[in-house]
Design an enzyme around this catalytic site. Structure first.
Site, short mmCIF file in Angstrom:
data_model
loop_
_atom_site.label_atom_id
_atom_site.label_comp_id
_atom_site.label_asym_id
_atom_site.label_seq_id
_atom_site.Cartn_x
_atom_site.Cartn_y
_atom_site.Cartn_z
N GLU A 246 0.89 -1.17 0.00
CA GLU A 246 0.00 0.00 0.00
C GLU A 246 0.92 1.21 0.00
OE1 GLU A 246 -3.30 -0.26 -0.10
OE2 GLU A 246 -3.39 -2.42 0.16
N CYS A 280 -1.63 9.74 2.18
CA CYS A 280 -1.34 9.17 0.86
C CYS A 280 -2.35 9.61 -0.20
CB CYS A 280 -1.29 7.65 0.94
SG CYS A 280 -2.75 6.93 1.70
P1 NAD Z 1 8.46 4.88 4.68
O1 NAD Z 1 8.44 4.09 3.43
O2 NAD Z 1 9.62 5.76 4.94
O3 NAD Z 1 8.39 3.88 5.94
C1 NAD Z 1 7.33 2.97 6.10
C2 NAD Z 1 7.77 1.88 7.03
O4 NAD Z 1 8.81 1.11 6.41
C3 NAD Z 1 8.36 2.39 8.35
O5 NAD Z 1 7.97 1.51 9.40
C4 NAD Z 1 9.84 2.29 8.10
O6 NAD Z 1 10.62 2.20 9.26
C5 NAD Z 1 9.91 1.00 7.31
N1 NAD Z 1 11.12 0.82 6.52
C6 NAD Z 1 11.83 1.74 5.85
N2 NAD Z 1 12.89 1.16 5.23
C7 NAD Z 1 12.81 -0.17 5.51
C8 NAD Z 1 13.61 -1.30 5.16
N3 NAD Z 1 14.69 -1.18 4.38
N4 NAD Z 1 13.25 -2.51 5.63
C9 NAD Z 1 12.15 -2.66 6.42
N5 NAD Z 1 11.36 -1.62 6.79
C10 NAD Z 1 11.70 -0.39 6.34
O7 NAD Z 1 7.09 5.68 4.75
P2 NAD Z 1 6.61 6.78 5.81
O8 NAD Z 1 7.38 8.03 5.61
O9 NAD Z 1 6.53 6.19 7.17
O10 NAD Z 1 5.10 6.99 5.34
C11 NAD Z 1 4.76 7.78 4.27
C12 NAD Z 1 4.50 6.97 3.02
O11 NAD Z 1 3.50 6.00 3.26
C13 NAD Z 1 3.95 7.84 1.91
O12 NAD Z 1 4.54 7.45 0.70
C14 NAD Z 1 2.48 7.54 1.92
O13 NAD Z 1 1.81 7.77 0.71
C15 NAD Z 1 2.50 6.08 2.25
N6 NAD Z 1 1.20 5.66 2.76
C16 NAD Z 1 0.43 4.86 1.98
C17 NAD Z 1 -0.84 4.49 2.41
C18 NAD Z 1 -1.71 3.59 1.60
O14 NAD Z 1 -2.62 2.99 2.18
N7 NAD Z 1 -1.49 3.44 0.32
C19 NAD Z 1 -1.29 4.93 3.65
C20 NAD Z 1 -0.47 5.74 4.42
C21 NAD Z 1 0.78 6.10 3.97
#
Ligand code: NAD
Length: 471
Positions: A246, A280
């Site tokens: 997502e 998002c």
């Molecule tokens: P992010 O991708 O930076 O992090 C998301 C999660 O992934 C965090 O828990 C982070 O610690 C983890 N993570 C990061 N690198 C990793 C790795 N190498 N291995 C394992 N885990 C890892 O995102 P964010 O800044 O927390 O959130 C914002 C993003 O989320 C935006 O792009 C937003 O659009 C998206 N989002 C999507 C939805 C949806 O339902 N489509 C909903 C909410 C947010």
């Protein structure tokens, strides 16, 4: 406050900690324990026992657990909302809305538990199988690894945990580093509600350590919500498991015709800037029919200047500090790039690096190759452009590599149907901004926005497989 890890239902302290700060006040909120690779091995070692316990729970216990979890949310709604506002910098009005939605998410799961259907099909399709019947039941795929973002630290955690409870999957959750405390509170509530302790781990971990979980074949499902870059990278590491992604969006709204332009402008302005655009499906691109453009812009400006930027714990605030320094710097760089490439600032954003505040901005004439035109802004910045023909607006919507949701204002049923057919998005919202998620709906994106669907019933289907008894 010290926040230990939760490993198979046991609270485990570690000397490796990170201080968590409130984004707006910068006051320390907690010392959060981080996992080492040894902790990850302990979590993985628990999985087969946890999976057995999760899968064997009878329906009435699943129902009771989810009912108690729902009650925990309603009894503690204000405290949970304040916790979200504090750690995620989410204005209280939106944090409260998230808590209300979380209650719905849990009760959707609770009610689904009693309604899970199987199938009985005839097996006598040839003389050789005369007298046979096929009994089809959905079974859990196996342990779930859930990785969640900072921006909905309660409801997005529940959108993974609740279907896992319904399906019977052991749960390992890696919460967002910027807002992990709400997830640990959910964990405590879930254990108190009666979920088998060995089927629950909540693990804060640095990316390299979290990747050990992603790589482990012991997980049968990876459900990730977060940015596209991280999500698609994790998909390449996730062997022998189902992957649900997502990811981000660049949500667009088309304003073709509407009875109340000022109401539409007001709704779209709030949907672009709420929580500083860190949603998002926040509105990032606005396409307005040329005949309405000037009037829309005037109403949009008035609505935008009425929004309040400041302390997330104040009742009137709409947008507050950008979640962290990395994101603030990214947005600042992208804005500088837009300015240098000749973007028009119809509403110029004002930046306060001290508080990491950015006031709402509206841009036009973006060059197609710059970051703000190509990427998800995740910032209080939107782009506006007029169009003449609907097909032109549809093409503009589809020109983004993302395809999460779109909105269209029109009274024409024909146009609505055309948009539904043509737009490459997971969901289309009529006569409202795309910034709307109803927790029962299939939710997810096309193209760069991801794979698979959430929405309690849809995630339950993703987490289970049909198994057949031929008898
Ligand atoms: P992010 O991708 O930076 O992090 C998301 C999660 O992934 C965090 O828990 C982070 O610690 C983890 N993570 C990061 N690198 C990793 C790795 N190498 N291995 C394992 N885990 C890892 O995102 P964010 O800044 O927390 O959130 C914002 C993003 O989320 C935006 O792009 C937003 O659009 C998206 N989002 C999507 C939805 C949806 O339902 N489509 C909903 C909410 C947010």
């Amino acid at each position: 406050m010290y926040q230990p890890l939760l490993v198979g239902g046991q609270w485990v302290p570690t000397p490796h900690v990170r201080t968590l700060y409130a984004p707006y006040t910068r006051t320390p909120l907690a010392e959060v324990a981080y996992a080492t690779p040894d902790h990850i091995q302990q979590v993985i070692a628990q999985l087969s026992v946890g999976q057995k316990a999760a899968a064997q729970l009878p329906t009435h216990q699943r129902y009771t657990i989810l009912d108690r979890l729902a009650r925990w949310i309603s009894d503690n709604a204000e405290a949970i909302a304040r916790g979200i506002a504090e750690e995620a910098g989410k204005p209280l009005r939106y944090a409260r809305a998230e808590v209300q939605r979380a209650y719905i998410t849990v009760t959707l799961g609770r009610d689904l538990v009693r309604l899970i259907e199987g199938e009985l099909l005839p097996g006598d399709l040839s003389p050789a199988t005369e007298g046979r019947w096929l009994l089809v039941r959905r079974m859990p795929l196996g342990p779930l690894l859930a990785i969640t973002p900072f921006n909905f630290p309660l409801n997005l955690v529940l959108h993974k945990i609740v279907p896992a409870i319904v399906a019977g999957c052991a749960i390992t959750l890696k919460p967002a580093p910027q807002a992990p405390l709400t997830a640990y509170r959910v964990g405590t509530a879930l254990l108190e509600a009666g979920w088998p302790p060995e089927a629950l781990s909540i693990i804060s971990a640095e990316p390299a350590v979290a990747e050990i979980l992603v790589r482990s074949p012991a997980y049968r499902i990876l459900s990730f919500t977060g940015s596209a870059a991280v999500g698609w990278h994790l998909q390449t590491l996730a062997v022998q498991k189902k992957v649900i992604l997502e990811l981000g969006g660049s949500a667009a709204v088309i304003v073709h015709d509407t009875e109340d332009l000022s109401k539409a402008a007001q709704a779209i302005a709030e949907a672009a800037y709420l929580y500083a655009g860190q949603v998002c499906i926040a509105v990032q691109r606005i396409f307005v029919h040329r005949s309405l453009y000037d009037d829309f812009l005037e109403a949009y400006r008035a609505a935008t200047y009425a929004l309040v930027c400041g302390d997330p714990l104040h009742e009137e605030t709409h947008l507050s500090s950008i979640i962290d320094e990395r994101n603030f710097r990214r947005i600042t760089d992208w804005l500088t790039e837009a300015r240098l490439s000749g973007a028009h600032e119809l509403i110029p954003p004002v930046l306060d690096p001290e508080r990491r505040l950015i006031t709402p901005g509206l841009l036009s004439e973006l060059s197609p190759n710059i970051h703000l035109a190509q990427e998800e802004a995740f910032a209080p910045l939107a782009e506006i452009a007029p169009y003449d023909l609907p097909e032109e607006a549809f093409q503009k919507v589809n020109s983004s590599p993302y395809g999460l949701q779109a909105g269209i204002y029109t009274a024409s049923e024909r146009l609505l149907r055309q948009a539904f057919e043509y737009l490459e998005v997971g969901g289309l919202i009529h006569n409202a901004p795309p910034t709307l998620r109803i927790d029962s709906m299939p939710y997810g994106g096309m193209k760069n926005s991801g794979l698979g669907r959430e929405g309690v019933k849809y995630a339950f289907l993703e987490y289970t497989v049909p198994k057949v008894l031929v008898w």
